[in-house]
Design a protein around this motif. Structure first.
Motif, short mmCIF file in Angstrom:
data_model
loop_
_atom_site.label_atom_id
_atom_site.label_comp_id
_atom_site.label_asym_id
_atom_site.label_seq_id
_atom_site.Cartn_x
_atom_site.Cartn_y
_atom_site.Cartn_z
N ILE A 38 40.67 43.11 32.28
CA ILE A 38 41.04 43.76 31.02
C ILE A 38 42.30 44.60 31.19
N ASN A 39 42.32 45.42 32.22
CA ASN A 39 43.45 46.32 32.44
C ASN A 39 44.70 45.57 32.90
N ALA A 40 44.52 44.60 33.78
CA ALA A 40 45.66 43.82 34.27
C ALA A 40 46.35 43.08 33.12
N LYS A 41 45.56 42.58 32.19
CA LYS A 41 46.09 41.84 31.04
C LYS A 41 47.08 42.69 30.25
N GLU A 42 46.84 44.00 30.18
CA GLU A 42 47.70 44.88 29.39
C GLU A 42 49.09 45.07 30.02
N ALA A 43 49.22 44.70 31.29
CA ALA A 43 50.51 44.86 31.97
C ALA A 43 51.29 43.57 32.07
N ALA A 44 50.67 42.45 31.68
CA ALA A 44 51.30 41.13 31.83
C ALA A 44 51.84 40.62 30.50
N ARG A 45 52.99 39.97 30.56
CA ARG A 45 53.52 39.34 29.34
C ARG A 45 52.68 38.13 28.98
N GLU A 46 52.64 37.80 27.70
CA GLU A 46 51.89 36.63 27.25
C GLU A 46 52.41 35.39 27.96
N GLY A 47 51.49 34.63 28.53
CA GLY A 47 51.86 33.42 29.26
C GLY A 47 52.22 33.65 30.70
N GLY A 48 52.21 34.92 31.14
CA GLY A 48 52.53 35.25 32.52
C GLY A 48 51.37 34.97 33.46
N ALA A 49 51.47 35.48 34.68
CA ALA A 49 50.46 35.23 35.70
C ALA A 49 49.73 36.53 36.07
N ILE A 50 48.43 36.39 36.30
CA ILE A 50 47.59 37.51 36.74
C ILE A 50 46.82 37.07 37.97
N ILE A 51 47.00 37.79 39.06
CA ILE A 51 46.23 37.54 40.28
C ILE A 51 45.26 38.70 40.45
N VAL A 52 43.98 38.39 40.51
CA VAL A 52 42.95 39.43 40.68
C VAL A 52 42.22 39.21 41.99
N LEU A 53 42.24 40.22 42.84
CA LEU A 53 41.51 40.16 44.11
C LEU A 53 40.10 40.68 43.87
N SER A 54 39.12 39.80 43.92
CA SER A 54 37.73 40.19 43.68
C SER A 54 36.81 39.27 44.48
N GLU A 55 36.19 39.82 45.48
CA GLU A 55 35.39 39.01 46.40
C GLU A 55 34.27 38.27 45.69
N CYS A 56 33.62 38.92 44.71
CA CYS A 56 32.51 38.30 43.95
C CYS A 56 31.45 37.75 44.90
N SER A 57 30.98 38.60 45.81
CA SER A 57 29.97 38.18 46.79
C SER A 57 28.66 37.77 46.13
N GLU A 58 28.43 38.24 44.89
CA GLU A 58 27.22 37.86 44.15
C GLU A 58 27.55 36.94 42.97
N GLY A 59 28.68 36.24 43.07
CA GLY A 59 29.01 35.23 42.07
C GLY A 59 29.31 35.80 40.70
N PHE A 60 28.72 35.19 39.68
CA PHE A 60 28.96 35.63 38.30
C PHE A 60 28.33 36.98 38.00
N GLY A 61 27.17 37.24 38.58
CA GLY A 61 26.49 38.51 38.33
C GLY A 61 25.66 38.52 37.08
N ASN A 62 25.74 37.46 36.27
CA ASN A 62 24.96 37.38 35.04
C ASN A 62 24.95 35.93 34.55
N ASN A 110 45.35 32.16 27.95
CA ASN A 110 46.62 32.74 27.53
C ASN A 110 47.54 33.15 28.68
N PHE A 111 46.99 33.18 29.89
CA PHE A 111 47.75 33.55 31.08
C PHE A 111 47.39 32.58 32.20
N THR A 112 48.16 32.60 33.27
CA THR A 112 47.75 31.91 34.49
C THR A 112 46.87 32.87 35.26
N LEU A 113 45.56 32.66 35.22
CA LEU A 113 44.61 33.57 35.86
C LEU A 113 44.16 32.99 37.20
#
Length: 428
Positions: free
Chosen positions: A308-332, A372-375
């Motif tokens: 959510i927060n990273a999206k606010e700093a990226a231009r539309e159509g830009g790229a967002i790289i998120v480092l998140s281990e997600c050791s428990e997968g989706f979580g829900n 909307n972005f390259t995630l």
């Protein structure tokens, strides 16, 4: 070349960004946190905003319901501040037998006795019991009115029957309500499932196919129907008093507000804005963000705060790289269902409108960002699980950068967000 060491899971990884590309490192604003937590708490309680002092508001013999947050928000250190709230009531003549603790679980699960003890802390756990709100228990819900948005408000009867309702909690940026704390202790906290879902469905635009309502977002209350609906619902309950804390990045109670549940909360929101709202002059071609390591990146459900927060700093159509281990997968399971079971955003939106839940909306939101972005996720998740939502998953930052550079070119204006879950970029 700039090299930054940032948290990932329980470890640290290096991120290398060409000097010519780096716009800025987005992090919390520096503030003075020299006061002790006790000083912060007492200062707020002794100087209420928008209300009379407690001694002039409450009379001995009156019943007071203290609404507390659930175990998923134990980070706000309830066990530290609740004893001071109880002491303040004791000083004005309120006996223990006239204090009721209700946990605002909303539509979350019930707690164990051990979890109740953790919430209250050792000073209070032997004096009081905690009752978990049950959003399905129609016998313990009472109708108090309907908002102008058409939301029928059914609230916890035990809370409503008390002479006073105290709301406690913490103020943070919130993806739907703009801000956490305040009115959220009522809705969703102690409302019926029907009330909660009717309210949260306002997160979507009125017209099918338009997706998320653009006004329903972190840090925004202007024209935010979900926020306004929550506020109306809470006003029907007429809380007497609010006590909310603001945490710093070190997990310390850095500030607190008390008093009128609207005025005091607004004052607290301004503090959070000063602390965690970070001004940016332009949006970037590439944003690299991390939640801040374990447990904030334990699963994709928690990672949405960073996205959510990273999206606010990226231009539309830009790229967002998120480092998140997600050791428990989706979580829900609901998050997984929305991401995994559909091929188009329209299909996801239709499914969400037919059977709305917060977790499904989170799955929808992540998919919408990916549309909307390259995630790109640097994660232990299996890419096959999120492929239908067009989310890329790699194991290293270097692989993620290679994808971003190949698609968008190598001269990408870049922001780094080492505390992505807690900092909200705001374009000025």
């Amino acid at each position: 070349m700039h090299t930054f060491s940032i948290k990932y899971g329980k470890g640290i990884v290096d991120v290398c960004i060409p000097e010519r590309n780096l716009l800025d490192v987005i992090k919390n604003n520096e503030k003075d946190f020299s006061k002790t937590e006790e000083e912060v708490i007492l200062d707020a309680l002794n100087n209420p905003i928008g209300t009379e002092p407690l001694k002039e508001m409450i009379k001995p013999g009156e019943k007071v319901c203290i609404v507390i947050s659930d175990i998923t928000r134990a980070w706000q250190k309830m066990s530290t501040y609740l004893p001071y709230v109880v002491d303040a009531l004791t000083e004005v003549g309120i006996e223990d037998k006239d204090i009721l603790f209700i946990c605002s679980v909303g539509s979350h699960r019930k707690h164990t006795k051990e979890e109740h003890r953790l919430l209250l802390g050792e000073k209070l756990a032997d004096r009081f019991e905690v009752i978990d709100h049950d959003c399905w228990d129609k016998d313990n819900l009472t109708y108090v009115g309907t908002t102008s948005f058409g939301t029928p408000v059914h609230v916890n009867k035990m809370a409503f029957d008390c002479d006073h309702i105290f709301l406690t909690g913490a103020i943070v940026f919130h993806l739907l309500a703009g801000w956490g704390g305040g009115k959220k202790s009522v809705l969703p906290g102690i409302c019926s499932y029907e009330t909660i879902m009717k309210n949260h469905a306002l997160s979507l635009s009125p017209v099918l196919g338009e997706g998320s309502n653009p006004f329903v977002r972190s840090g925004n209350i202007a024209n935010n129907p979900l926020y306004k609906d929550m506020l109306e619902a809470a006003s029907l309950v007429k809380p007497s008093f609010l006590f909310n804390v603001i945490m710093n990045s070190d997990g310390k109670i850095a500030a607190a507000v008390a008093g009128d549940f609207i005025e005091a909360h607004e004052a607290g929101c301004r503090i959070v804005e000063e602390l965690d709202g970070v001004s940016i002059k332009e949006k970037a071609d590439l944003v690299i963000a991390t939640a801040g390591g374990f447990p904030k990146d334990i699963n994709l459900y928690q990672t949405v705060k960073t996205i959510i927060n990273a999206k606010e700093a990226a231009r539309e159509g830009g790229a967002i790289i998120v480092l998140s281990e997600c050791s428990e997968g989706f979580g829900n399971d609901d998050v997984q269902e929305v991401i995994q079971n559909y091929d188009t955003m329209l299909e996801r939106e239709k499914a969400l409108r037919e059977n709305f839940s917060i977790a499904k909306y989170i799955g929808y939101f992540v998919s919408e960002v990916a549309a909307n972005f390259t995630l790109i996720l640097v994660s232990n998740m299996d890419e096959a699980l999120v492929k239908r939502a067009n989310i890329k998953v790699v194991k290293t930052v270097e692989e993620a950068l290679a994808i971003a550079y190949k698609k968008h070119g190598e001269n990408l204006k870049t922001y780094l967000m080492p505390y992505g879950a807690n900092t909200l970029p705001q374009l000025i």
